[in-house]
Write a protein that holds these residues in place. Structure first.
Motif, short mmCIF file in Angstrom:
data_model
loop_
_atom_site.label_atom_id
_atom_site.label_comp_id
_atom_site.label_asym_id
_atom_site.label_seq_id
_atom_site.Cartn_x
_atom_site.Cartn_y
_atom_site.Cartn_z
N VAL A 40 -3.78 0.79 -25.06
CA VAL A 40 -3.95 -0.40 -24.22
C VAL A 40 -3.75 0.03 -22.76
CG1 VAL A 40 -2.99 -2.67 -23.64
CG2 VAL A 40 -3.15 -1.95 -26.03
N PHE A 41 -2.78 0.94 -22.57
CA PHE A 41 -2.52 1.47 -21.24
C PHE A 41 -3.05 2.90 -21.14
CE2 PHE A 41 1.60 -1.29 -21.15
CZ PHE A 41 0.87 -2.39 -20.73
N ARG A 42 -3.26 3.32 -19.91
CA ARG A 42 -3.64 4.71 -19.66
C ARG A 42 -2.48 5.64 -19.97
NH1 ARG A 42 -5.83 4.43 -13.66
NH2 ARG A 42 -6.53 2.28 -13.89
N ASP A 43 -2.75 6.93 -19.89
CA ASP A 43 -1.72 7.93 -20.22
C ASP A 43 -0.77 8.14 -19.03
OD1 ASP A 43 -0.33 9.80 -21.64
OD2 ASP A 43 -1.71 11.44 -21.14
N VAL A 44 -0.09 7.07 -18.63
CA VAL A 44 0.85 7.16 -17.51
C VAL A 44 2.21 7.66 -18.02
CG1 VAL A 44 -0.25 5.29 -16.23
CG2 VAL A 44 1.63 4.78 -17.81
N ASP A 45 3.09 8.04 -17.09
CA ASP A 45 4.46 8.41 -17.44
C ASP A 45 5.27 7.11 -17.61
OD1 ASP A 45 7.13 9.08 -17.45
OD2 ASP A 45 7.01 10.47 -15.76
N PRO A 46 5.65 6.76 -18.85
CA PRO A 46 6.32 5.48 -19.07
C PRO A 46 7.62 5.33 -18.26
CG PRO A 46 5.62 6.41 -21.16
CD PRO A 46 5.44 7.48 -20.12
N ALA A 47 8.39 6.41 -18.13
CA ALA A 47 9.66 6.35 -17.38
C ALA A 47 9.40 6.01 -15.92
CB ALA A 47 10.40 7.67 -17.50
N GLN A 48 8.38 6.66 -15.36
CA GLN A 48 8.04 6.43 -13.95
C GLN A 48 7.54 5.00 -13.72
OE1 GLN A 48 8.12 9.09 -11.62
NE2 GLN A 48 6.19 9.08 -10.54
N ALA A 49 6.64 4.56 -14.59
CA ALA A 49 6.11 3.20 -14.46
C ALA A 49 7.24 2.17 -14.61
CB ALA A 49 5.02 2.94 -15.50
N SER B 88 -0.99 -7.14 -10.56
CA SER B 88 -2.15 -6.38 -10.12
C SER B 88 -1.89 -4.87 -10.25
CB SER B 88 -2.54 -6.82 -8.70
OG SER B 88 -2.55 -5.75 -7.80
N TYR B 89 -0.63 -4.46 -10.06
CA TYR B 89 -0.24 -3.05 -10.30
C TYR B 89 -0.48 -2.68 -11.76
CZ TYR B 89 3.06 0.81 -11.29
OH TYR B 89 3.65 1.98 -11.72
N ILE B 90 -0.09 -3.58 -12.66
CA ILE B 90 -0.27 -3.33 -14.09
C ILE B 90 -1.76 -3.24 -14.43
CG2 ILE B 90 0.04 -4.36 -16.41
CD1 ILE B 90 2.77 -5.42 -15.31
N ASP B 91 -2.54 -4.16 -13.86
CA ASP B 91 -3.99 -4.12 -14.11
C ASP B 91 -4.62 -2.83 -13.63
OD1 ASP B 91 -4.24 -6.49 -15.43
OD2 ASP B 91 -4.70 -7.68 -13.63
N SER B 92 -4.29 -2.45 -12.38
CA SER B 92 -5.01 -1.32 -11.80
C SER B 92 -4.39 0.02 -12.17
CB SER B 92 -5.08 -1.46 -10.28
OG SER B 92 -3.82 -1.19 -9.72
N HIS B 93 -3.09 0.02 -12.46
CA HIS B 93 -2.39 1.30 -12.65
C HIS B 93 -2.18 1.62 -14.12
CE1 HIS B 93 -0.30 4.32 -10.23
NE2 HIS B 93 0.53 4.48 -11.26
N LEU B 94 -1.97 0.58 -14.94
CA LEU B 94 -1.62 0.82 -16.35
C LEU B 94 -2.77 0.55 -17.32
CD1 LEU B 94 2.02 -0.59 -16.82
CD2 LEU B 94 1.28 1.66 -16.06
N MET B 95 -3.51 -0.53 -17.10
CA MET B 95 -4.52 -0.92 -18.09
C MET B 95 -5.60 0.15 -18.24
SD MET B 95 -3.57 -3.76 -19.43
CE MET B 95 -4.98 -4.51 -20.25
N ALA B 96 -5.90 0.45 -19.52
CA ALA B 96 -6.90 1.49 -19.81
C ALA B 96 -8.28 0.98 -19.42
CB ALA B 96 -6.86 1.85 -21.28
#
Lengths: 198, 198
Positions: free
Chosen positions: B148-157, B190-198
């Motif tokens: 659902v989310f991109r391959d971000v660093d979960p701790a950082q996010a 909007s951060y979640i949409d643009s930064h996390l959402m796949a």
């Protein structure tokens, strides 16, 4: 209550510097009119002539600190909005928080409870935020205008950046989460890269 | 000091609820052992039997509040990580901050100065952050795992999201910047949409 510290007279300014020195030396908990008068090398009555309570003095000290705080953040209007934004973030969230700056940040945390229910203190905290937000917002706006940044809403981006900075400052001062500041800083730079950079 | 409030006995729990009621009714400034014993309908000596100072009581109250706080945030593990993240954000930064929740948030701001220089309080604020960060991080990690989310660093996010929430909470309680909370919330979505959402 939005007057700045330029309205202070010479003696009041001396009292402000003495308050600053007393706080840096002994911390907020030890702060008293006596302690400040030691730093000032003037009688306590001189201070009471200008301030009828410690709260009244603290309120002026907050105003005085805001101006000094703002000038450290606002030093460079460099050639590049991205560089300026980095400068702002590194100034407010430095890798090492030096003793004097830490003491000033601690003063803010110590005074914060007053702002929960005293309007005069609330107005000063509003003023601090507004000044910082204006500096950040102007920088983002300049970036949008010069096509360095995307066509984002500068007010919204500034609010986001300011919230991260305030949250991370607070975490740094009141917890033992040593890695949190560096992580917040890194994530803020990555937010700017992915969200703002054109 | 990471023990949770399950270790409290029946009377200590009663004291905690009485403390909570005293704070919600009269605020932190009016809080005293006398005020708490009024709520408790037991003699002051009962409280002194368990707590030798207001600070000791506050420390247990902080532990007790963390558990209650955590359970309100952690209520849903829904089907969708994005929905869960929205729930966390809306719980911590609600559009309307109801009186009881505001009082509890105010208690944290009032106690915060203790955490600047007292290790026991610092540990409790560290614990609050760690619990909230864990909830957010787990949700992000689940989103990454289920694509659902991109391959971000979960701790950082998680650190980024937590910093925005803490900064915005603080702004809401200590300034008159009425629009700031809504703006921070919108910018977080909007951060979640643009930064996390796949």
């Amino acid at each position: 209550m939005t007057e700045n510290s330029d309205t202070l007279g010479a003696t009041e300014k001396e009292i402000m510097y003495a308050t600053h020195h007393a706080m840096v030396k002994s911390g907020y908990a030890e702060l008293s009119i006596s302690r400040i008068s030691d730093e000032l090398d003037k009688a306590k009555s001189t201070i009471y002539h200008y301030y009828d309570s410690k709260d009244a003095l603290l309120l002026d000290f907050l105003r005085f600190s805001i101006d000094r705080f703002e000038s450290t953040v606002n030093t460079t209007i460099g050639a590049h909005p991205k560089g300026d934004l980095d400068h702002i973030i590194l100034t407010l969230l430095p890798c090492q928080l030096k003793k004097e700056k830490r003491q000033l940040h601690c003063v803010l945390v110590n005074i914060m409870p007053h702002a929960l229910d005293q309007e005069a203190f609330r107005e000063q905290f509003t003023e601090i935020d507004n000044r910082l937000k204006t500096i950040i917002e102007k920088t983002v706006r300049r970036g949008v205008r010069t096509n360095v940044f995307r066509d984002v809403d500068p007010a919204q981006a500034a609010e986001h950046i300011l919230a991260v900075i305030k949250g991370a400052m607070c975490t740094r001062l009141t917890t033992n989460r040593e890695a949190a500041t560096a992580r917040a800083r890194t994530s803020l730079f990555s937010y700017i890269d992915s969200h703002l950079m054109a």
